[in-house]
Design a protein around this motif. Sequence first.
Motif, PDB file in Angstrom:
ATOM      1  N   ILE A 259      51.591  43.419  30.746  1.00 23.52           N
ATOM      2  CA  ILE A 259      50.083  43.788  30.707  1.00 23.52           C
ATOM      3  C   ILE A 259      49.142  42.982  29.915  1.00 23.52           C
ATOM      4  CG2 ILE A 259      48.745  45.376  29.726  1.00 23.52           C
ATOM      5  CD1 ILE A 259      50.684  47.741  30.470  1.00 23.52           C
ATOM      6  N   GLU A 260      50.138  42.339  28.323  1.00 27.89           N
ATOM      7  CA  GLU A 260      49.327  41.405  27.561  1.00 27.89           C
ATOM      8  C   GLU A 260      48.932  40.457  28.252  1.00 27.89           C
ATOM      9  OE1 GLU A 260      50.461  39.051  23.643  1.00 27.89           O
ATOM     10  OE2 GLU A 260      51.258  41.349  24.608  1.00 27.89           O
ATOM     11  N   LEU A 261      49.510  39.984  29.808  1.00 25.71           N
ATOM     12  CA  LEU A 261      50.019  38.813  30.031  1.00 25.71           C
ATOM     13  C   LEU A 261      48.552  39.048  31.453  1.00 25.71           C
ATOM     14  CD1 LEU A 261      50.955  35.789  31.172  1.00 25.71           C
ATOM     15  CD2 LEU A 261      52.325  36.481  32.259  1.00 25.71           C
ATOM     16  N   ILE A 262      48.679  40.144  31.857  1.00 28.52           N
ATOM     17  CA  ILE A 262      47.546  39.772  33.174  1.00 28.52           C
ATOM     18  C   ILE A 262      46.081  40.125  32.383  1.00 28.52           C
ATOM     19  CG2 ILE A 262      46.433  41.429  35.171  1.00 28.52           C
ATOM     20  CD1 ILE A 262      49.558  42.614  35.254  1.00 28.52           C
ATOM     21  N   ARG A 263      46.088  40.651  31.710  1.00 26.98           N
ATOM     22  CA  ARG A 263      44.555  40.836  30.762  1.00 26.98           C
ATOM     23  C   ARG A 263      44.573  39.816  30.005  1.00 26.98           C
ATOM     24  NH1 ARG A 263      42.253  45.504  28.523  1.00 26.98           N
ATOM     25  NH2 ARG A 263      41.912  44.012  26.518  1.00 26.98           N
ATOM     26  N   GLU A 264      45.524  38.322  30.169  1.00 29.46           N
ATOM     27  CA  GLU A 264      44.464  37.357  29.791  1.00 29.46           C
ATOM     28  C   GLU A 264      43.982  36.268  30.927  1.00 29.46           C
ATOM     29  OE1 GLU A 264      47.789  35.011  26.482  1.00 29.46           O
ATOM     30  OE2 GLU A 264      47.685  33.558  28.375  1.00 29.46           O
ATOM     31  N   TRP A 265      44.695  36.479  32.201  1.00 28.56           N
ATOM     32  CA  TRP A 265      44.798  35.807  33.205  1.00 28.56           C
ATOM     33  C   TRP A 265      42.539  36.205  33.308  1.00 28.56           C
ATOM     34  CZ3 TRP A 265      50.208  36.791  36.099  1.00 28.56           C
ATOM     35  CH2 TRP A 265      51.295  35.949  35.418  1.00 28.56           C
ATOM     36  N   ALA A 266      42.894  37.485  33.167  1.00 27.64           N
ATOM     37  CA  ALA A 266      41.608  38.818  33.940  1.00 27.64           C
ATOM     38  C   ALA A 266      40.884  38.179  33.012  1.00 27.64           C
ATOM     39  CB  ALA A 266      42.098  39.938  33.664  1.00 27.64           C
ATOM     40  N   LYS A 267      40.925  38.077  31.274  1.00 26.14           N
ATOM     41  CA  LYS A 267      40.146  37.221  30.488  1.00 26.14           C
ATOM     42  C   LYS A 267      39.599  35.956  31.244  1.00 26.14           C
ATOM     43  CE  LYS A 267      39.005  35.884  25.976  1.00 26.14           C
ATOM     44  NZ  LYS A 267      39.426  35.003  25.478  1.00 26.14           N
ATOM     45  N   TYR A 268      40.708  34.940  31.806  1.00 22.52           N
ATOM     46  CA  TYR A 268      40.148  33.833  32.271  1.00 22.52           C
ATOM     47  C   TYR A 268      39.497  33.944  33.223  1.00 22.52           C
ATOM     48  CZ  TYR A 268      40.969  29.209  34.359  1.00 22.52           C
ATOM     49  OH  TYR A 268      41.367  27.899  35.168  1.00 22.52           O
ATOM     50  N   TYR A 269      40.002  34.411  34.323  1.00 24.63           N
ATOM     51  CA  TYR A 269      39.061  34.514  35.741  1.00 24.63           C
ATOM     52  C   TYR A 269      38.123  35.280  35.279  1.00 24.63           C
ATOM     53  CZ  TYR A 269      42.976  34.048  39.174  1.00 24.63           C
ATOM     54  OH  TYR A 269      44.172  33.069  39.232  1.00 24.63           O
ATOM     55  N   LEU A 270      37.487  36.216  34.496  1.00 24.22           N
ATOM     56  CA  LEU A 270      36.197  36.235  34.270  1.00 24.22           C
ATOM     57  C   LEU A 270      35.014  35.255  33.251  1.00 24.22           C
ATOM     58  CD1 LEU A 270      36.936  40.258  32.859  1.00 24.22           C
ATOM     59  CD2 LEU A 270      35.568  39.554  34.891  1.00 24.22           C
ATOM     60  N   GLU A 271      35.151  34.732  32.887  1.00 22.15           N
ATOM     61  CA  GLU A 271      35.210  33.760  31.849  1.00 22.15           C
ATOM     62  C   GLU A 271      34.715  32.591  33.448  1.00 22.15           C
ATOM     63  OE1 GLU A 271      37.054  33.612  27.572  1.00 22.15           O
ATOM     64  OE2 GLU A 271      37.861  31.873  29.042  1.00 22.15           O
ATOM     65  N   ASN A 272      35.453  32.285  33.815  1.00 19.87           N
ATOM     66  CA  ASN A 272      35.188  31.029  35.387  1.00 19.87           C
ATOM     67  C   ASN A 272      34.950  31.797  36.698  1.00 19.87           C
ATOM     68  OD1 ASN A 272      36.442  28.750  34.345  1.00 19.87           O
ATOM     69  ND2 ASN A 272      38.378  30.223  33.455  1.00 19.87           N
ATOM     70  N   ASN A 273      33.970  32.717  37.007  1.00 20.67           N
ATOM     71  CA  ASN A 273      33.543  33.393  38.030  1.00 20.67           C
ATOM     72  C   ASN A 273      34.363  33.948  39.146  1.00 20.67           C
ATOM     73  OD1 ASN A 273      30.641  32.675  37.115  1.00 20.67           O
ATOM     74  ND2 ASN A 273      31.248  30.793  37.750  1.00 20.67           N
ATOM     75  N   GLY A 274      35.559  34.462  38.348  1.00 25.14           N
ATOM     76  CA  GLY A 274      36.845  34.607  39.350  1.00 25.14           C
ATOM     77  C   GLY A 274      36.481  35.777  39.433  1.00 25.14           C
ATOM     78  N   GLN A 275      36.724  37.232  40.843  1.00 27.54           N
ATOM     79  CA  GLN A 275      37.281  38.332  40.573  1.00 27.54           C
ATOM     80  C   GLN A 275      38.239  39.400  39.961  1.00 27.54           C
ATOM     81  OE1 GLN A 275      35.297  39.180  44.609  1.00 27.54           O
ATOM     82  NE2 GLN A 275      35.672  40.989  43.999  1.00 27.54           N
ATOM     83  N   ILE A 276      38.467  40.477  39.022  1.00 27.53           N
ATOM     84  CA  ILE A 276      39.826  40.476  38.889  1.00 27.53           C
ATOM     85  C   ILE A 276      40.014  41.742  39.299  1.00 27.53           C
ATOM     86  CG2 ILE A 276      39.576  39.604  36.007  1.00 27.53           C
ATOM     87  CD1 ILE A 276      38.900  42.175  35.343  1.00 27.53           C
ATOM     88  N   VAL A 277      39.212  42.247  40.176  1.00 28.28           N
ATOM     89  CA  VAL A 277      39.847  43.181  41.469  1.00 28.28           C
ATOM     90  C   VAL A 277      39.168  42.625  42.693  1.00 28.28           C
ATOM     91  CG1 VAL A 277      39.564  45.688  41.549  1.00 28.28           C
ATOM     92  CG2 VAL A 277      39.727  45.064  39.302  1.00 28.28           C
ATOM     93  N   CYS A 278      39.837  42.709  43.986  1.00 29.98           N
ATOM     94  CA  CYS A 278      39.867  42.444  44.375  1.00 29.98           C
ATOM     95  C   CYS A 278      39.461  43.714  45.698  1.00 29.98           C
ATOM     96  CB  CYS A 278      39.804  40.843  45.190  1.00 29.98           C
ATOM     97  SG  CYS A 278      39.490  39.838  44.370  1.00 29.98           S
TER      98      CYS A 278
END
Lengths: 467, 267
Positions: A405-424
């Motif tokens: 869970i911690e890792l997915i949150r880390e990835w999500a943070k990176y995606y949000l900071e880089n114009n990614g989508q975390i729920v598709c």
Amino acid sequence: MVYVSQKNELIFPISEKYEEYLIDESKFMGNAESISFPKNEDEIISILKIMKEKNIPITIQGGKTGIVGSAVPLEGHIMNLSYMNNVKEYEILEDGTGTITVESGINLIDLKKEILRIFKEKALFWPPEPTETSATVGGIIATDAKGINAFVYENIQKYIKELRVVRASGIIEVVSKEDFNKVIGKEGITGVISQITLKLIKKPSEIWGISFFFENEEDASNFIDAVRNDVPKSETAFIGAFEYIDKTSLNLIEGRKPTMAKIKELPDIDENFECMCYIEIHGEDEGIEEIAGNLMETAAMYNSDPDTAWAVSGETEIEKTRAFRHAAPETANLFIEEKRREDKRITKLGTDMSIPNISFLDMIKKYRDGLSKYGLNGCIFGHGLENHLHVNILPNSYDEYLKGIELIREWAKYYLENNGQIVCEHGIGKLKKKIFEGMLSEEFINNYKILKKEFDVDMIWNRGNIL
Amino acid sequence: MKIAVFMKQVPAYSEGNMDEKTGVIIRAGLPSIANVYDVVALETALRIKEITNAEITVFTMGPDKAEDVIREAYSMGADKGYLICDKAFAGSDVLATSYTLSQAVSSVDNFDIILCGKQTTDGDTAQVSGAVAEWLGIPHMNWVCEIINVTENEINVKCQLDGRLSVIQTAYPCILSVEKSIFTPRMPSLKLKMSSRKKEISKITLDDLNDKNENNYGLKGSATKVRKIFPPERTAKRDIVIKNGKDGADYILEIFKNTFNSKEENI
């Protein structure tokens, strides 16, 4: 409080025989006091009326194939729509296409059979095709599921003509096109989808499914990036799907293959291969060959031996290779189910994120680095050209689950900071709501709150999803 | 070495449709595939080719669309393909089909081995290979489940007969019908699939055969007539037994014991 109707036997108390309705493919297990299986809109309304009077929340269920727990009840009543699976009417249009009106509980297997039976010689299909064929049409719309062909056929809205929704007020509403987005992807929080008129389009005259195998992930990633940068096209054909499957997924599939009816007759994958790309090309034969030739040359540049590449065509064979692709999530889910039996707190932990602005190679390196940093095992598969991968954490213990869970949150943070989508395409449901706690923007949450207030102020439908 | 493989195009699934007049299955509108048993026969030929460098020729009997089967065979590694296609061949039963195949194969070459699947998924008779052997007057090995050894001069195979395994060795020519379990068919190769579209497919018509009497082919040459095709009625009733834990295990064990004992008695 348990409320069971004595009069018409629409509502049944939860007992051992209904236990399977407390869980879905997310492997998250919930609780409920009663369950119903309405057969039409009138029965939906009757059940709704009874539950509303007692302020009992209702969780809507389709095929229970969701992987974020949207259809898992936390309490109250389960309304399972699997008996609402009829075709109501259909129309063949002058341009050779057609429409079919179905109840929302029809699953993709039955929908395909019905379309073939009704429109046989017209060769029509409904493009949103998640590889999970037991998913229901209502569930697909409620989660805005896309499937492997979304790359070319795009948004589900294009293939819906009419939507009927039973609102919390008990009114059946024919939703206007402008308001489709208040239902599609809203995970049932604005009402229960009861009937849909689907727009069917002509099937491509031919489909080829090509599998390229690679001995290392970097080569495969570079191949994907090369294709992303210059997607091969021809006048009469186009790439319809581009899927990536990694070594861990291949190992999981090979391990379970003998027990999986749809794929057990496929040959074993050579152990030297680290990963594969499954690509579908849709169109006319000549155009398909042009694109296939182009892909073969590009794959060879990145060390995929063209002699080892598979190529199938025809519906039956394509179904087999799609089933192989679907075995990736299916075997990951089976792994989780085994772990859940050891520790009930373990559920599916998968990503559904996309990021357009980085290379596939950088994206996969980020995932590999993360898994390595946290000491976790994970399988990776998903949509290559959209940089939309599903990384499934495969925890061996609850401790590893928490790290995941911690890792997915880390990835999500990176995606949000880089114009990614975390729920598709999987939705948020109950699991992602917990995993992404505090990460979803206030504006995003407020939009859902506004919708809830507009259509279901008493929070009857799908309590616990998203909000 | 020269190997012939018989492959048939069949409906991907059966809806039990039949022409009331002719008793022939209606195939129009249904997706078609190569008979899965015949694909295994082709795989067997390809495995023999890997050892002996044999040339593989595929024969399929059917309408023009049946060419797809030959193209699929090309994409797996077959060398030559013949489509046996003539109005006179339509509506053939086992007798007429086997006669047409034997005439066709004889008109092309002297093959060392003829391979075919154990049965087809539409007709399901499993009799064609034996009938072809009879017409050609060559040894027939049925239900071949293993190739033990193959050389330029002879082949040694294991056959799964009723309740026993039989090891048979024969010189060429011979005909083999293979079990589905003998090999897992390879997937079509992209490279071969791309070249298969341009590869020639020869056509065999009534005029190409030694026997040109159309009364020996198709419906006219068939000894049987299908009166009706229908799915079997499901009449068997089974009890549903619900037991928990040890009771369930004991119950299943008892069934195993009974089954095992009755088999032993039969032996």
